[in-house]
Design a protein around this motif. Sequence first.
Motif, mmCIF file in Angstrom:
data_model
loop_
_atom_site.group_PDB
_atom_site.id
_atom_site.type_symbol
_atom_site.label_atom_id
_atom_site.label_comp_id
_atom_site.label_asym_id
_atom_site.label_seq_id
_atom_site.Cartn_x
_atom_site.Cartn_y
_atom_site.Cartn_z
ATOM 1 N N HIS A 194 29.681 33.011 31.294
ATOM 2 C CA HIS A 194 30.326 34.750 31.764
ATOM 3 C C HIS A 194 30.895 35.254 30.678
ATOM 4 C CE1 HIS A 194 30.898 37.755 34.449
ATOM 5 N NE2 HIS A 194 29.880 37.259 34.938
ATOM 6 N N ASN A 197 35.266 35.092 28.990
ATOM 7 C CA ASN A 197 36.339 34.919 30.236
ATOM 8 C C ASN A 197 37.422 33.571 29.732
ATOM 9 O OD1 ASN A 197 35.561 31.724 31.368
ATOM 10 N ND2 ASN A 197 34.018 32.753 30.755
ATOM 11 N N LEU A 228 43.313 31.917 39.902
ATOM 12 C CA LEU A 228 43.460 33.057 39.442
ATOM 13 C C LEU A 228 41.660 33.771 38.621
ATOM 14 C CD1 LEU A 228 46.052 34.881 38.446
ATOM 15 C CD2 LEU A 228 45.412 35.304 40.563
ATOM 16 N N HIS A 229 40.856 32.187 38.028
ATOM 17 C CA HIS A 229 39.748 31.567 37.795
ATOM 18 C C HIS A 229 39.449 30.743 37.990
ATOM 19 C CE1 HIS A 229 37.822 31.862 34.183
ATOM 20 N NE2 HIS A 229 37.764 30.934 33.855
ATOM 21 N N LYS A 260 52.089 44.505 48.830
ATOM 22 C CA LYS A 260 52.068 43.112 47.101
ATOM 23 C C LYS A 260 53.297 42.311 47.597
ATOM 24 C CE LYS A 260 50.140 45.834 44.231
ATOM 25 N NZ LYS A 260 48.773 45.740 45.160
ATOM 26 N N ARG A 265 46.902 37.678 48.335
ATOM 27 C CA ARG A 265 45.641 38.320 47.497
ATOM 28 C C ARG A 265 43.778 37.718 48.748
ATOM 29 N NH1 ARG A 265 45.357 39.919 41.262
ATOM 30 N NH2 ARG A 265 46.814 41.115 41.287
ATOM 31 N N LEU A 266 43.298 39.216 48.345
ATOM 32 C CA LEU A 266 41.782 38.321 49.096
ATOM 33 C C LEU A 266 41.503 37.887 48.564
ATOM 34 C CD1 LEU A 266 40.016 38.735 50.903
ATOM 35 C CD2 LEU A 266 39.090 41.403 50.092
ATOM 36 N N GLY A 268 38.300 35.976 45.912
ATOM 37 C CA GLY A 268 37.103 35.874 45.771
ATOM 38 C C GLY A 268 36.859 37.809 45.481
ATOM 39 N N PHE A 269 38.149 38.032 45.317
ATOM 40 C CA PHE A 269 37.721 39.653 45.613
ATOM 41 C C PHE A 269 38.061 40.015 44.281
ATOM 42 C CE2 PHE A 269 36.035 43.045 49.007
ATOM 43 C CZ PHE A 269 35.524 41.973 49.084
ATOM 44 N N HIS A 271 37.447 41.484 39.867
ATOM 45 C CA HIS A 271 36.939 41.403 38.639
ATOM 46 C C HIS A 271 38.254 41.644 36.906
ATOM 47 C CE1 HIS A 271 35.090 39.295 35.549
ATOM 48 N NE2 HIS A 271 34.462 37.530 36.445
ATOM 49 N N ARG A 272 38.192 40.989 36.740
ATOM 50 C CA ARG A 272 38.692 42.119 35.077
ATOM 51 C C ARG A 272 37.704 42.446 34.251
ATOM 52 N NH1 ARG A 272 43.067 42.619 34.105
ATOM 53 N NH2 ARG A 272 43.709 41.979 31.882
ATOM 54 N N ARG A 280 26.176 37.917 40.720
ATOM 55 C CA ARG A 280 26.220 36.728 41.527
ATOM 56 C C ARG A 280 27.086 36.462 42.844
ATOM 57 N NH1 ARG A 280 30.236 34.447 37.443
ATOM 58 N NH2 ARG A 280 31.473 36.318 37.637
ATOM 59 N N TYR A 317 42.115 51.025 49.428
ATOM 60 C CA TYR A 317 42.604 50.231 48.397
ATOM 61 C C TYR A 317 41.983 49.761 48.063
ATOM 62 C CZ TYR A 317 45.174 46.740 47.067
ATOM 63 O OH TYR A 317 46.532 45.696 46.176
ATOM 64 N N ARG A 321 40.611 50.819 43.425
ATOM 65 C CA ARG A 321 41.495 49.665 42.512
ATOM 66 C C ARG A 321 39.726 49.091 41.967
ATOM 67 N NH1 ARG A 321 45.260 50.219 46.061
ATOM 68 N NH2 ARG A 321 46.916 50.573 45.171
ATOM 69 N N ASN A 326 33.467 38.579 43.723
ATOM 70 C CA ASN A 326 33.615 37.880 42.667
ATOM 71 C C ASN A 326 32.534 36.896 42.854
ATOM 72 O OD1 ASN A 326 35.356 35.658 42.537
ATOM 73 N ND2 ASN A 326 36.556 37.310 42.546
ATOM 74 N N ARG A 353 30.007 25.391 34.207
ATOM 75 C CA ARG A 353 30.284 26.499 32.990
ATOM 76 C C ARG A 353 29.869 25.925 31.445
ATOM 77 N NH1 ARG A 353 32.638 31.597 33.230
ATOM 78 N NH2 ARG A 353 31.482 31.515 34.343
#
Length: 394
Positions: A194, A197, A228-229, A260, A265-266, A268-269, A271-272, A280, A317, A321, A326, A353
Motif C-alpha cells: 500500500h 504507509n 492508528l495503523h 474531540k 475515534r470511529l 476503521g474510518f 486515511h492519510r 479495499r 463532520y 473531513r 478504510n 503485507r
Amino acid sequence: QTGYITLDDGYGNTGSCKSAITFIDGDRGILRYRGIPIEQLAERSNFVETAYLIIYGELPTHDQLRKFSDLLTLNQMLHEDMKFHFEGFPPHAHPMGILSSMINACGCFNPSLFADEEVSQFDLQVAQLISQVRTIAAFSYRKSKGLPIIYPKKAYKYSANFLHMMFSDPYEDYELKVEVVRALDLIFLLHADHEQNCSTSTVRMVASSRANLFASAAAGVCALWGPLHGGANQAVLEMLQEIHQSGDDGSKFIQAAKDKNSGKRLMGFGHRVYKNHDPRAKIIKRQCDILLETLHIKDPLLDIAKKLEEAALGDSYFVERKLYPNVDFYSGIILRALGIPTEMFTVMFAIGRMPGWIANFKEIREEEGSRIYRPRQVYVGPTIRSYTPMEERK
Ligand code: SDX
C-alpha cells in the motif's frame, strides 16, 4: 538527491521517495499493484501469485509460479531450534511482539536446507519470510492457548496451510471449506502492499542502512502494531463489541467520535491518502456478506458496522473531513467469522503485507546510488544558551 522528489499532496503528506510498486489515487479511490487494478487481482488472482507480482514486478508464468510455490513449501518449516524461543514468551504475550522477535530470529538461522544452486540467497530469504511468517503466527497462537503446535503440510496451499496450522488437532484435520480459504486468501491479497504507509516506510528506512531483510521486516511489524495503523482492525472489532454490549445502535458512538474530548475515534474510518472510498473496504464489505451467508452466520457486529457507515456517510463532520471506511473497517468481521482471535488480527495484516515490505526492501537495495534515509527536520528548540551549574538551577 537520487530518488528524492519533494511531494506535497495538499493533505499535509510530504513524501520523499520514488517507487514503481503500488499506485494510489486517494481522491479517486484507485489502488493498483504494478499497474494492475486491485479489483481485477481480487477477482482473478490469489495471494501467492500477487505476492510474486509485487516482488518481481510481473505476473509469473506457469513455470515461475510453480517454482515460487515449491520454494514456499520447501521453506515453510521453522528451524527446529526456534521452538525453544516460543518457550521464552509468557502466555499473554501479544502475537505482534512474538512475530517481530521471531522474524529477527529467523534471520539468525542458516538458509533452508533445501536450497539448490539455482536459487539466489535473496529468493531463498523471500520464500523463508513469506512462508514462515505464517508458521510463526500459527505456532504463537497454538502456544498461547496451550495447544500442541501443528506442522504445515506439503499438500496444502498457502492460506489453507495457515488455517490447518491454526485450527487442526493432532488427531483430526481442520475442515478446509473453499469459501473460508478463499476469504482468508483475499484478505492477505488486499493487504499485500500500500505505497508508503507507516510500516513500509519503516522497512525502507531500515533497509536503506543496509540492514538485512529479516531486520527490516521485523521493524515493519513493530510499526504496523500501532492502533492508528495495522492495529486498527483489532480496535474496530473492540469498538463494535463495545457498541453492541452497550445496546447503542451506533448513533451515540458517532456523536462521541465527533467530540474531540471523548477520546473516541470511529476506528476503521479515515486515511492519510484516501479522501474517497478505500477500494479495499468495498471489496471486503462485499466479501463479508458472501462469507457470512455461506457459513450461515448472522453477526450483529456486521449490522452495527453497516449502520455506522451509513450514519457517518450522511454526517457533515465525516463528509467535510473526507472520512470514509478504510481497509480495517470490515476486515475484522471476516477474520472473526474465520475463527481468528481478535488479538491475531494485526498479525493477519502483517502476513498479508510481507510481500510489499519485501518488494520495497528490494527496490531500495537495487536502486542505482540509493543512499541511507536521513529525513531533515525543522529545529524549533531553544536558541544557543550556556550550561547552568546545579546550584543556580530553579
Ligand atoms: C491503515 O497509510 C496507509 O496506507 C495505511 C493503510 C495500509 O494499508 O498500510 O491503509 C492501513 O493504517 C489504515 C488506517 C487505519 N487507522 C484507523 O482506522 C484509525 C482511525 N483513523 C484515524 O486515526 C485517522 O483517520 C488516520 C490515522 C487513519 C489518518 O489520520 P490523518 O489523515 O492524519 O487525519 P487527522 O488525524 O489529521 O484528522 C483530520 C481530521 C481531524 O479533525 P479536525 O482536527 O480537522 O477537527 O479528521 C478527524 C480528526 O480528528 N478524524 C477522525 C477520524 N480520523 C480523522 N475523527 C473521528 N474518527 C476518525 N477515525
